[in-house]
Design a protein around this motif. Structure first.
Motif, mmCIF file in Angstrom:
data_model
loop_
_atom_site.group_PDB
_atom_site.id
_atom_site.type_symbol
_atom_site.label_atom_id
_atom_site.label_comp_id
_atom_site.label_asym_id
_atom_site.label_seq_id
_atom_site.Cartn_x
_atom_site.Cartn_y
_atom_site.Cartn_z
ATOM 1 N N ALA A 437 0.845 -1.195 0.000
ATOM 2 C CA ALA A 437 0.000 0.000 0.000
ATOM 3 C C ALA A 437 0.881 1.247 0.000
ATOM 4 O O ALA A 437 1.923 1.292 0.653
ATOM 5 C CB ALA A 437 -0.901 -0.001 1.226
ATOM 6 N N ASN A 438 0.453 2.274 -0.732
ATOM 7 C CA ASN A 438 1.211 3.522 -0.809
ATOM 8 C C ASN A 438 0.236 4.685 -1.012
ATOM 9 O O ASN A 438 -0.977 4.517 -0.870
ATOM 10 C CB ASN A 438 2.254 3.459 -1.923
ATOM 11 N N GLU A 439 0.774 5.841 -1.329
ATOM 12 C CA GLU A 439 -0.073 7.022 -1.504
ATOM 13 C C GLU A 439 -1.110 6.805 -2.607
ATOM 14 O O GLU A 439 -2.254 7.241 -2.491
ATOM 15 C CB GLU A 439 0.792 8.245 -1.838
ATOM 16 N N ALA A 440 -0.712 6.101 -3.679
ATOM 17 C CA ALA A 440 -1.638 5.869 -4.798
ATOM 18 C C ALA A 440 -2.831 5.031 -4.360
ATOM 19 O O ALA A 440 -3.970 5.280 -4.776
ATOM 20 C CB ALA A 440 -0.902 5.192 -5.953
ATOM 21 N N SER A 441 -2.599 4.035 -3.512
ATOM 22 C CA SER A 441 -3.720 3.196 -3.067
ATOM 23 C C SER A 441 -4.630 3.953 -2.099
ATOM 24 O O SER A 441 -5.839 3.712 -2.052
ATOM 25 C CB SER A 441 -3.206 1.891 -2.425
ATOM 26 N N ASP A 442 -4.075 4.904 -1.338
ATOM 27 C CA ASP A 442 -4.915 5.783 -0.517
ATOM 28 C C ASP A 442 -5.857 6.608 -1.394
ATOM 29 O O ASP A 442 -7.046 6.757 -1.097
ATOM 30 C CB ASP A 442 -4.050 6.743 0.315
ATOM 31 N N LEU A 443 -5.323 7.155 -2.494
ATOM 32 C CA LEU A 443 -6.138 7.999 -3.375
ATOM 33 C C LEU A 443 -7.215 7.173 -4.071
ATOM 34 O O LEU A 443 -8.330 7.653 -4.301
ATOM 35 C CB LEU A 443 -5.249 8.697 -4.400
ATOM 36 N N TYR A 444 -6.891 5.934 -4.398
ATOM 37 C CA TYR A 444 -7.905 5.039 -4.972
ATOM 38 C C TYR A 444 -9.049 4.856 -3.976
ATOM 39 O O TYR A 444 -10.231 4.921 -4.340
ATOM 40 C CB TYR A 444 -7.271 3.693 -5.313
ATOM 41 N N ALA A 445 -8.704 4.642 -2.701
ATOM 42 C CA ALA A 445 -9.725 4.451 -1.673
ATOM 43 C C ALA A 445 -10.591 5.704 -1.517
ATOM 44 O O ALA A 445 -11.804 5.598 -1.270
ATOM 45 C CB ALA A 445 -9.073 4.084 -0.345
ATOM 46 N N VAL A 446 -9.997 6.885 -1.665
ATOM 47 C CA VAL A 446 -10.782 8.120 -1.633
ATOM 48 C C VAL A 446 -11.778 8.126 -2.797
ATOM 49 O O VAL A 446 -12.950 8.481 -2.638
ATOM 50 C CB VAL A 446 -9.872 9.363 -1.697
ATOM 51 N N GLY A 447 -11.310 7.712 -3.975
ATOM 52 C CA GLY A 447 -12.194 7.662 -5.135
ATOM 53 C C GLY A 447 -13.362 6.717 -4.928
ATOM 54 O O GLY A 447 -14.519 7.057 -5.238
ATOM 55 N N VAL A 448 -13.104 5.531 -4.389
ATOM 56 C CA VAL A 448 -14.181 4.567 -4.114
ATOM 57 C C VAL A 448 -15.155 5.148 -3.090
ATOM 58 O O VAL A 448 -16.372 5.004 -3.209
ATOM 59 C CB VAL A 448 -13.597 3.227 -3.616
ATOM 60 N N THR A 449 -14.614 5.826 -2.086
ATOM 61 C CA THR A 449 -15.459 6.425 -1.048
ATOM 62 C C THR A 449 -16.413 7.464 -1.641
ATOM 63 O O THR A 449 -17.618 7.462 -1.347
ATOM 64 C CB THR A 449 -14.575 7.063 0.034
ATOM 65 N N LEU A 450 -15.887 8.358 -2.464
ATOM 66 C CA LEU A 450 -16.737 9.393 -3.068
ATOM 67 C C LEU A 450 -17.761 8.771 -4.011
ATOM 68 O O LEU A 450 -18.919 9.207 -4.071
ATOM 69 C CB LEU A 450 -15.879 10.414 -3.809
ATOM 70 N N TYR A 451 -17.357 7.755 -4.733
ATOM 71 C CA TYR A 451 -18.275 7.017 -5.614
ATOM 72 C C TYR A 451 -19.415 6.425 -4.785
ATOM 73 O O TYR A 451 -20.592 6.536 -5.137
ATOM 74 C CB TYR A 451 -17.482 5.926 -6.320
ATOM 75 N N GLU A 452 -19.057 5.803 -3.644
ATOM 76 C CA GLU A 452 -20.074 5.177 -2.796
ATOM 77 C C GLU A 452 -21.038 6.214 -2.200
ATOM 78 O O GLU A 452 -22.244 5.962 -2.074
ATOM 79 C CB GLU A 452 -19.414 4.381 -1.673
ATOM 80 N N LEU A 453 -20.510 7.381 -1.818
ATOM 81 C CA LEU A 453 -21.385 8.415 -1.257
ATOM 82 C C LEU A 453 -22.461 8.830 -2.256
ATOM 83 O O LEU A 453 -23.597 9.132 -1.866
ATOM 84 C CB LEU A 453 -20.558 9.640 -0.847
ATOM 85 N N LEU A 454 -22.119 8.823 -3.526
ATOM 86 C CA LEU A 454 -23.097 9.178 -4.555
ATOM 87 C C LEU A 454 -23.994 7.997 -4.925
ATOM 88 O O LEU A 454 -25.214 8.115 -4.962
ATOM 89 C CB LEU A 454 -22.377 9.667 -5.813
ATOM 90 N N ALA A 455 -23.357 6.845 -5.219
ATOM 91 C CA ALA A 455 -24.080 5.735 -5.837
ATOM 92 C C ALA A 455 -24.596 4.702 -4.846
ATOM 93 O O ALA A 455 -25.434 3.875 -5.210
ATOM 94 C CB ALA A 455 -23.167 5.047 -6.850
ATOM 95 N N ARG A 456 -24.078 4.728 -3.596
ATOM 96 C CA ARG A 456 -24.385 3.682 -2.610
ATOM 97 C C ARG A 456 -23.958 2.308 -3.109
ATOM 98 O O ARG A 456 -24.483 1.280 -2.674
ATOM 99 C CB ARG A 456 -25.872 3.668 -2.265
ATOM 100 N N ARG A 457 -23.053 2.281 -4.025
ATOM 101 C CA ARG A 457 -22.492 1.049 -4.557
ATOM 102 C C ARG A 457 -20.999 1.260 -4.779
ATOM 103 O O ARG A 457 -20.499 2.378 -4.671
ATOM 104 C CB ARG A 457 -23.174 0.654 -5.873
ATOM 105 N N TYR A 458 -20.312 0.175 -5.128
ATOM 106 C CA TYR A 458 -18.879 0.257 -5.390
ATOM 107 C C TYR A 458 -18.641 0.199 -6.899
ATOM 108 O O TYR A 458 -19.410 -0.445 -7.633
ATOM 109 C CB TYR A 458 -18.133 -0.899 -4.713
ATOM 110 N N PRO A 459 -17.586 0.826 -7.381
ATOM 111 C CA PRO A 459 -17.357 0.881 -8.834
ATOM 112 C C PRO A 459 -17.136 -0.485 -9.479
ATOM 113 O O PRO A 459 -17.399 -0.666 -10.666
ATOM 114 C CB PRO A 459 -16.128 1.776 -8.971
#
Length: 560
Positions: A437-459
């Protein structure tokens, strides 16, 4: 002895030269800075005419002595030295390009940090660092020179010589009685190792030893400036972080607590959370100030978990940012736990579970706060490794805080490293392939989180533990939330792209895309070709085609 104790001496003589182009210096901080950053020593020998060699040497040493102590305490010593020296290299290069007379301006550099019970070296050029231990002299650096037919030697590496500077790093254990000597070639090339060893062994005072080295070289006919910086180790502390971890994890765990019970002067008000390993309580002190107490369950108090909790507190204390809970000092602590500030509110996961529907505007605002917090972590060389709505808290005033550094890693150091920690649905594809895990994987997790807040699903759909998922193209957010603006969908799809090269490189880049929004939208990512999404598809199609062809040929054969 509770802290590192040294004595230092420094002498620099012009000698046979018209001007002194050597420069050296050192910093001996106190208190927390001594424990976190250590003592820094440096010697440089400048190159270039019109006094530009002196400027290169002096600015490099002064810049290193100042900027090293401005780096975060969570960075490793070598990381701090590397980043500062590379920055100074770019500065010297830029100065050398400004004017004709500054062309060729450069400098050697030998630097040493003594911190806790260890030393760390950074070196480029032909200044040297020696160690006298037990009567034996050892050269700890390697000269970066190559033989020239018309000259004694030519530097192959120096600060300001090349835009791609390669710095040598080394480290080792300090011992009481060690003597370390940093010196320019005007000293070591004239005296030789045996003369240097005898001076360092005979002269117990570092100030006198440095003076003897420089003056002996000058008297022996050195054609160059003569500079020596000598440090003697008089006392050592216990190792810094290991000491904290050992002493903290030796405390007993609190017994299971119920509301109304008191521990170390803190009254338990509520059990906030419990898992297989950790427990969180809301407590109040005698003045009624509410805190969060984090500890371990009694059955989870093995050595590794106890050390991990102490390490988590150590990291949390270094994250001074409003988007994280504050660690609270508690002098009356006699058990293994730590205290954080309490904030009324709920996690983003709890708000989703309660039916809250986040608007695109709210998601953009929350994303900005999350990325500012994650960026603060990354600047401290900390990777969170478990960003998700469960670990993001909104207080009663709408302020966001990032929770739980329990599995965070700092500069590559972490506990519980059997597998990548985290929650599978938020883990980047490369982590399932065994990458760290590194900074890039943290940013991916942020992206999934924001996606979930909108869609209530995972990408990519929900991923279960121990599952080995396959990643094609993420599902468009507008499939679930048609009211999502195109520019926001493009940002989210970029953030959760299957490969790191397709994503945002830094939290700042991700944040800038959100802030610019519709004013400068990203290009909507095109769907990848089918063969790229499924590399094995070609073989599958070939196999099917082969079977169909064989059947067709068989039918023709029987038809005859």
């Amino acid at each position: 002895m509770n802290q590192l104790s040294v004595r230092i001496g420094y002498t620099s003589l012009t000698g046979a030269r018209v001007a002194n182009e050597d420069f050296g210096g050192y910093v001996t901080p106190a208190g927390a800075e001594l424990m976190d950053k250590g003592i820094l020593l440096a010697v440089a020998d400048g190159l270039g005419g019109h006094e530009n060699g002196r400027e290169a040497a002096e600015r490099t040493v002064r810049g290193l002595l100042a900027d090293y102590y401005a780096t975060p305490a969570t960075w490793s010593v070598n990381s701090s030295l590397e980043r500062v020296i590379q920055s100074l290299n770019q500065w010297v290069l830029s100065q050398a390009r400004k004017y004709r007379q500054t062309a060729g301006m450069a400098t050697t550099l030998s630097a040493m940090v003594a911190r806790g019970t260890r030393y760390y070296l950074a070196h480029v050029g032909d200044t040297r660092i020696y160690r006298l231990r037990g009567g034996g002299l050892e050269q700890l650096t390697t000269d970066h020179t190559w033989v020239h037919p018309e000259l004694d030697s030519v530097l192959s590496r120096a600060v300001g010589l090349d835009s791609k500077l390669s710095v040598d790093f080394a480290d080792g254990d300090l011992m009481v009685g060690d003597v370390y000597a940093l010196m320019s070639d005007g000293v070591w090339a004239t005296l030789g190792d045996e003369r240097i060893r005898k001076i360092l062994e005979d002269e117990t005072d570092p100030e006198a030893a440095a003076a003897d080295l420089a003056m002996a070289a000058t008297r022996a006919g050195s054609p160059d400036n003569c500079t020596a910086l000598v440090m003697k180790v008089d006392g050592l502390p216990p190792a810094r972080l290991p000491e904290i971890i050992a002493s903290g994890s030796a405390l007993p765990l609190p017994p299971p607590l119920k509301p109304g019970q008191v521990i170390d002067g803190l009254t338990v008000e509520e059990v906030l959370h419990h898992s297989l390993v950790t427990l969180l309580y809301r407590v109040a002190d005698a003045q009624g100030r509410q805190r969060v107490l984090k500890t371990l369950r009694n059955g989870a108090g093995d050595v590794e978990n106890c050390q991990a909790l102490v390490y988590e507190e150590w990291l949390a204390r270094r994250v001074v940012d409003s988007r994280f809970p504050e660690v609270i000092d508690w002098p009356g602590r006699h058990h293994l736990y730590y205290l954080m500030s309490w904030h009324e509110g709920a996690t983003l996961k709890a708000r989703l579970a309660a039916g809250h529907r986040f608007s695109p505007a709210q998601v953009v605002e929350l994303g900005g706060e999350i990325l500012r917090g994650v960026g603060a972590l990354h600047r401290l060389a900390i990777v969170h490794r478990d960003i998700k709505p469960d670990n993001l808290h909104l207080d009663a005033h709408g302020r966001l805080r990032i929770l739980d550094l329990g599995v965070a890693a700092s500069d590559g150091h972490a506990f519980n490293e059997i597998n990548n920690p985290g929650t599978p649905s938020y883990m980047a594809p490369e982590l399932f392939a065994g990458e760290r895990a590194n900074e890039a994987s943290d940013l991916y997790a942020v992206g999934v989180t924001l996606y979930e807040l909108l869609a209530r699903r995972y990408p990519y759909g929900e991923i279960e533990p121990f599952q080995k998922p396959r990643f094609g193209d993420p599902v468009a957010v507008t499939r679930y939330r048609p009211d999502t603006p195109d520019w926001l969908e493009a940002i989210l799809l970029k953030a959760v792209a299957p490969t790191p090269a397709e994503r945002f490189e830094t939290a700042e880049e991700f944040l800038l895309a959100l802030e610019l929004g519709a004013h400068r939208p990203l290009r909507t990512p095109r769907r990848r070709p089918l063969m790229q999404r499924d590399p094995a598809l070609g073989l599958k199609l070939l196999a099917v085609s082969s079977v169909v062809l064989n059947v067709f040929l068989a039918l023709l054969l029987f038809a005859r």
